[in-house]
Design a protein around this motif. Structure first.
Motif, PDB file in Angstrom:
ATOM      1  N   MET A  32      52.998  58.853 -56.789  1.00 31.38           N
ATOM      2  CA  MET A  32      52.022  57.819 -57.121  1.00 31.38           C
ATOM      3  C   MET A  32      51.467  57.127 -55.878  1.00 31.38           C
ATOM      4  O   MET A  32      51.050  55.968 -55.938  1.00 31.38           O
ATOM      5  N   ALA A  33      51.461  57.813 -54.743  1.00 26.53           N
ATOM      6  CA  ALA A  33      51.039  57.163 -53.504  1.00 26.53           C
ATOM      7  C   ALA A  33      49.615  56.632 -53.602  1.00 26.53           C
ATOM      8  O   ALA A  33      49.329  55.492 -53.207  1.00 26.53           O
ATOM      9  N   TYR A  34      48.718  57.442 -54.141  1.00 24.36           N
ATOM     10  CA  TYR A  34      47.326  57.008 -54.256  1.00 24.36           C
ATOM     11  C   TYR A  34      47.188  55.893 -55.277  1.00 24.36           C
ATOM     12  O   TYR A  34      46.326  55.018 -55.162  1.00 24.36           O
ATOM     13  N   PHE A  35      48.030  55.916 -56.300  1.00 26.65           N
ATOM     14  CA  PHE A  35      48.061  54.834 -57.289  1.00 26.65           C
ATOM     15  C   PHE A  35      48.367  53.512 -56.594  1.00 26.65           C
ATOM     16  O   PHE A  35      47.723  52.483 -56.853  1.00 26.65           O
ATOM     17  N   GLY A  36      49.354  53.537 -55.712  1.00 27.75           N
ATOM     18  CA  GLY A  36      49.698  52.336 -54.960  1.00 27.75           C
ATOM     19  C   GLY A  36      48.568  51.892 -54.045  1.00 27.75           C
ATOM     20  O   GLY A  36      48.299  50.695 -53.901  1.00 27.75           O
ATOM     21  N   ILE A 192      50.454  47.973 -47.684  1.00 28.50           N
ATOM     22  CA  ILE A 192      51.420  47.792 -48.770  1.00 28.50           C
ATOM     23  C   ILE A 192      51.967  49.130 -49.244  1.00 28.50           C
ATOM     24  O   ILE A 192      53.177  49.300 -49.451  1.00 28.50           O
ATOM     25  N   ALA A 193      51.070  50.099 -49.440  1.00 26.84           N
ATOM     26  CA  ALA A 193      51.513  51.416 -49.928  1.00 26.84           C
ATOM     27  C   ALA A 193      52.496  52.060 -48.948  1.00 26.84           C
ATOM     28  O   ALA A 193      53.466  52.704 -49.369  1.00 26.84           O
ATOM     29  N   ALA A 194      52.277  51.868 -47.645  1.00 24.43           N
ATOM     30  CA  ALA A 194      53.198  52.428 -46.652  1.00 24.43           C
ATOM     31  C   ALA A 194      54.580  51.798 -46.778  1.00 24.43           C
ATOM     32  O   ALA A 194      55.600  52.480 -46.637  1.00 24.43           O
ATOM     33  N   MET A 195      54.636  50.507 -47.072  1.00 23.84           N
ATOM     34  CA  MET A 195      55.922  49.832 -47.212  1.00 23.84           C
ATOM     35  C   MET A 195      56.654  50.292 -48.474  1.00 23.84           C
ATOM     36  O   MET A 195      57.881  50.232 -48.540  1.00 23.84           O
ATOM     37  N   LEU A 196      55.907  50.749 -49.462  1.00 28.31           N
ATOM     38  CA  LEU A 196      56.516  51.311 -50.661  1.00 28.31           C
ATOM     39  C   LEU A 196      57.041  52.721 -50.418  1.00 28.31           C
ATOM     40  O   LEU A 196      58.139  53.077 -50.847  1.00 28.31           O
ATOM     41  N   ILE A 197      56.251  53.532 -49.718  1.00 27.03           N
ATOM     42  CA  ILE A 197      56.525  54.966 -49.636  1.00 27.03           C
ATOM     43  C   ILE A 197      57.509  55.313 -48.525  1.00 27.03           C
ATOM     44  O   ILE A 197      58.458  56.084 -48.738  1.00 27.03           O
ATOM     45  N   ILE A 198      57.314  54.776 -47.321  1.00 28.44           N
ATOM     46  CA  ILE A 198      58.085  55.237 -46.166  1.00 28.44           C
ATOM     47  C   ILE A 198      59.576  54.941 -46.283  1.00 28.44           C
ATOM     48  O   ILE A 198      60.401  55.841 -46.057  1.00 28.44           O
ATOM     49  N   PRO A 199      60.002  53.710 -46.638  1.00 32.60           N
ATOM     50  CA  PRO A 199      61.455  53.503 -46.795  1.00 32.60           C
ATOM     51  C   PRO A 199      62.064  54.382 -47.875  1.00 32.60           C
ATOM     52  O   PRO A 199      63.181  54.897 -47.707  1.00 32.60           O
TER      53      PRO A 199
END
Length: 260
Positions: A32-36, A192-199
């Motif tokens: 859901m990366a693009y969703f974020g 924001i999306a990077a902080m969701l996905i990368i960790p």
């Protein structure tokens, strides 16, 4: 002794990771990366709405982020080609937001804080909002954890277990909108999306169970926030991007460790 603003910044980074860890795990599992991205980019339009109506920034951001997330979830349920649709919605929302904000001259010089975050300027009310929102998301994830996992694994299996996948998708939608509203001050709409996905992606390289991945993602997010804050103070770099730099470095190290 640490200055008060540094303590607030560190607590905000740790508080945000409580929400981004488990939610980011589902973003990674469900791709859901693009969703974020679409939801996060809409946050700038929420800033413009708040300024136009004299609402608190958090309320305007949450309203628009939730509207965008519900729209995207609805289109996904109807079978739209989501890669193109999300690309159009994400960049259109960002453009409309930037144009709308330009009508408020006092905000133009501070626009970078909405795009890239300004964790060093987090106030006590901001810190309370971050922790309240993050704990709400964490509680929501804990409450629906098994149902969300089942719906993520297989919608057919979810139906067989009496679980409505659309309802679980709505839960993630609401959680994502809350995280966007909470994270805007810390890492900004573009990150924001990077902080969701990368960790979460870092934790996936090390964890063996879904629960372990969520917990590791929280730890990686907190470490990234504190490390980015330290890097920003040491090298005088933008704090939001510095947090993502540390997160990306941890991801690279975890990938190398797994291959070794």
């Amino acid at each position: 002794m640490l200055d008060d603003f540094l303590v607030r910044a560190g607590l905000a980074a740790v508080g945000l990771s409580l929400a981004t860890g488990p939610l980011g795990s589902f973003v990674v599992w469900r791709r859901m990366a693009y969703f974020g991205d679409a939801t996060a980019h809409a946050a700038v339009l929420g800033v413009a709405l708040a300024l136009a109506t004299d609402l608190p920034i958090g309320i305007g951001t949450l309203t628009v982020a939730l509207a965008m997330a519900v729209t995207v979830a609805g289109l996904s349920a109807r079978g739209w080609a989501m890669d193109t649709t999300l690309g159009v919605l994400a960049h259109s929302a960002l453009a409309f937001g930037l144009v709308a904000v330009s009508f408020f001259p006092a905000v133009r010089t501070d626009l970078s804080s909405y795009l890239f975050g300004d964790i060093l300027a987090v106030s006590r009310p901001d810190l309370a909002l971050v922790w309240a929102g993050s704990l709400a998301v964490l509680a929501l994830m804990a409450w629906r954890w098994q149902r969300l996992l089942t719906a993520t694994l297989s919608e057919d299996l979810a139906h067989a277990a009496g679980i409505n996948p659309d309802r679980e998708r709505l839960v993630l939608t609401i959680a994502l909108a809350l995280v966007v509203a909470v994270a805007l001050k810390i890492v900004g709409a573009l990150l924001i999306a990077a902080m969701l996905i990368i960790p979460a992606a870092t934790a996936r390289s090390l964890a063996r169970t879904p629960e372990a991945m969520a917990l590791l993602a929280i730890a990686v997010g907190a470490l990234s926030g504190l490390g980015g804050l330290a890097l920003s103070l040491w090298q005088d770099t933008p704090t939001g991007p510095s947090i993502i730099v540390i997160a990306a470095t941890l991801f690279a190290l975890s990938t190398a460790w797994r291959r070794a």
